[in-house]
Design a protein around this motif. Structure first.
Motif, PDB file in Angstrom:
ATOM      1  N   ARG A 185       7.348  -6.015   4.097  1.00 43.31           N
ATOM      2  CA  ARG A 185       8.043  -6.285   5.340  1.00 43.31           C
ATOM      3  C   ARG A 185       7.145  -5.918   6.521  1.00 43.31           C
ATOM      4  NH1 ARG A 185      10.994  -9.223   2.132  1.00 43.31           N
ATOM      5  NH2 ARG A 185      12.918  -8.286   1.359  1.00 43.31           N
ATOM      6  N   ARG A 242      17.220  -0.907  13.591  1.00 44.87           N
ATOM      7  CA  ARG A 242      17.825  -1.348  12.336  1.00 44.87           C
ATOM      8  C   ARG A 242      18.259  -0.162  11.488  1.00 44.87           C
ATOM      9  NH1 ARG A 242      13.311  -5.022  12.564  1.00 44.87           N
ATOM     10  NH2 ARG A 242      14.013  -7.142  12.979  1.00 44.87           N
ATOM     11  N   GLU A 246      22.006   0.796  10.146  1.00 45.32           N
ATOM     12  CA  GLU A 246      22.366   1.030   8.748  1.00 45.32           C
ATOM     13  C   GLU A 246      23.067   2.375   8.589  1.00 45.32           C
ATOM     14  OE1 GLU A 246      22.242  -0.962   6.220  1.00 45.32           O
ATOM     15  OE2 GLU A 246      21.265  -2.593   7.307  1.00 45.32           O
ATOM     16  N   ALA A 261      17.205  -0.933   3.310  1.00 44.23           N
ATOM     17  CA  ALA A 261      18.028  -1.970   3.934  1.00 44.23           C
ATOM     18  C   ALA A 261      17.476  -2.354   5.303  1.00 44.23           C
ATOM     19  CB  ALA A 261      19.470  -1.477   4.060  1.00 44.23           C
ATOM     20  N   ASP A 264      14.420  -4.483   4.615  1.00 46.11           N
ATOM     21  CA  ASP A 264      14.781  -5.787   4.061  1.00 46.11           C
ATOM     22  C   ASP A 264      15.364  -6.719   5.116  1.00 46.11           C
ATOM     23  OD1 ASP A 264      13.899  -5.199   1.557  1.00 46.11           O
ATOM     24  OD2 ASP A 264      15.859  -4.677   0.736  1.00 46.11           O
ATOM     25  N   SER A 265      16.008  -6.151   6.125  1.00 43.60           N
ATOM     26  CA  SER A 265      16.625  -6.997   7.148  1.00 43.60           C
ATOM     27  C   SER A 265      15.587  -7.616   8.080  1.00 43.60           C
ATOM     28  CB  SER A 265      17.629  -6.176   7.967  1.00 43.60           C
ATOM     29  OG  SER A 265      16.968  -5.165   8.715  1.00 43.60           O
ATOM     30  N   GLU A 266      14.328  -7.189   7.976  1.00 48.46           N
ATOM     31  CA  GLU A 266      13.285  -7.736   8.845  1.00 48.46           C
ATOM     32  C   GLU A 266      12.860  -9.136   8.421  1.00 48.46           C
ATOM     33  OE1 GLU A 266      10.072  -5.001   8.675  1.00 48.46           O
ATOM     34  OE2 GLU A 266      11.166  -3.375   9.633  1.00 48.46           O
ATOM     35  N   ASP A 268      13.219 -12.449   5.154  1.00 55.00           N
ATOM     36  CA  ASP A 268      14.153 -13.065   4.222  1.00 55.00           C
ATOM     37  C   ASP A 268      13.683 -13.065   2.779  1.00 55.00           C
ATOM     38  OD1 ASP A 268      15.908 -13.670   6.287  1.00 55.00           O
ATOM     39  OD2 ASP A 268      14.948 -15.604   6.697  1.00 55.00           O
TER      40      ASP A 268
END
Length: 277
Positions: A185, A242, A246, A261, A264-266, A268
């Motif tokens: 990421r 982020r 979370e 998490a 990972d949200s950065e 896809d």
């Protein structure tokens, strides 16, 4: 005999080789600990790309001492640079994962040959993935954590009780594998720049422009662009936002889950099932 003990007895009675493939990550390490002393002549292997993080090698050494059994280090011998040349300088990507095939899968399949093999895979009961399943009919997967219902909290418990804890790279990165893994990421690339600047420079040196075609680790920007001071500040700022989101959304979850998490949200793309076990 309880259900878990019955499973261990059933697995141990199966003829053939029993192999635990290690990645240097938390789940496969916890699986090795979980199976310790329960399987006859279990083999521990690690497919070494020779491009792993220093923390990964240190963690494997600690695990080897704990298991009191050797971890067989497999590698292709020709190495990443050889295959990079064979692929015309095209860096591996989510679309063309030649690194996984040439540096992980093929050395493993060569090692086991045509023997009957029971491959123990550290995917948890709270995950929706299967990991690497060989096309060779003599290699059969077994998922102890899935069968016994072990989740992330159980993995963390096994690691803490063993004294190994989590690999140090989990402070800033959520996957094992090569230092320049293209599945990293944005925040993990920034972490590599800060924690291992020489390895970041090595990754950056692989990036090229050939005939107008970009061979970058990331589709949206080069590492030379990512490392610019203003961009690094932006990455850190957005990661903290982020992470705080979370924390508010899942206040009772352990930090490792929150960091994962947030990372990972950065982006896809999901991680590689081979290197991330």
């Amino acid at each position: 005999m309880n259900n878990h003990e019955a499973s261990f007895a059933d697995w141990a009675a199966r003829p053939g080789r029993h192999i635990v493939s290690l990645s240097g990550g938390k789940d496969s390490t916890a699986l090795a600990i979980y199976l310790r002393g329960k399987l006859p002549q279990v083999e521990y292997i690690f497919c070494d790309t020779r491009k792993e993080l220093p923390e990964t090698y240190e963690y494997l050494d600690k695990l080897e001492a704990y298991l009191q059994r050797p971890i067989v280090r497999l590698d292709d011998h020709r190495g990443f640079d050889h295959w990079l040349e064979m692929y015309g300088g095209m860096l591996p990507s989510a679309q063309v994962r030649w690194c996984t095939r040439k540096l992980k899968i093929e050395p493993f399949e060569k090692y086991v040959g045509d023997d009957q093999v029971w491959s123990y895979i550290g995917i948890r009961a709270d995950e929706q993935r299967n990991g690497y399943i060989s096309a060779k009919p003599n290699i059969k997967p077994i998922y102890p954590f899935k069968e016994h219902g072990l989740r992330i909290a159980d993995v963390e418990r096994l690691l803490e009780e063993s004294g190994l804890g989590l690999p140090e790279y989990y402070e800033w990165r959520q996957r094992s594998g090569c230092s320049f893994c293209f599945f990293q990421r944005t925040g993990e690339w920034a972490g590599l720049k800060e924690r291992h600047p020489a390895l970041f420079e090595e990754a950056k040196a692989y990036e090229t422009d050939r005939g107008g075609e970009h061979f970058y680790w990331r589709q949206r920007e080069s590492l030379a662009e990512l490392e610019q001071p203003d961009r690094m500040k932006q990455i850190k700022r957005e990661h903290l936002i982020r992470l705080e989101g979370e924390r508010l959304r899942r206040p009772n979850r352990p930090l490792i889950e929150l960091v994962g998490a947030a990372l990972d949200s950065e982006d896809d793309d999901s991680g590689c099932d081979i290197c991330h076990l």
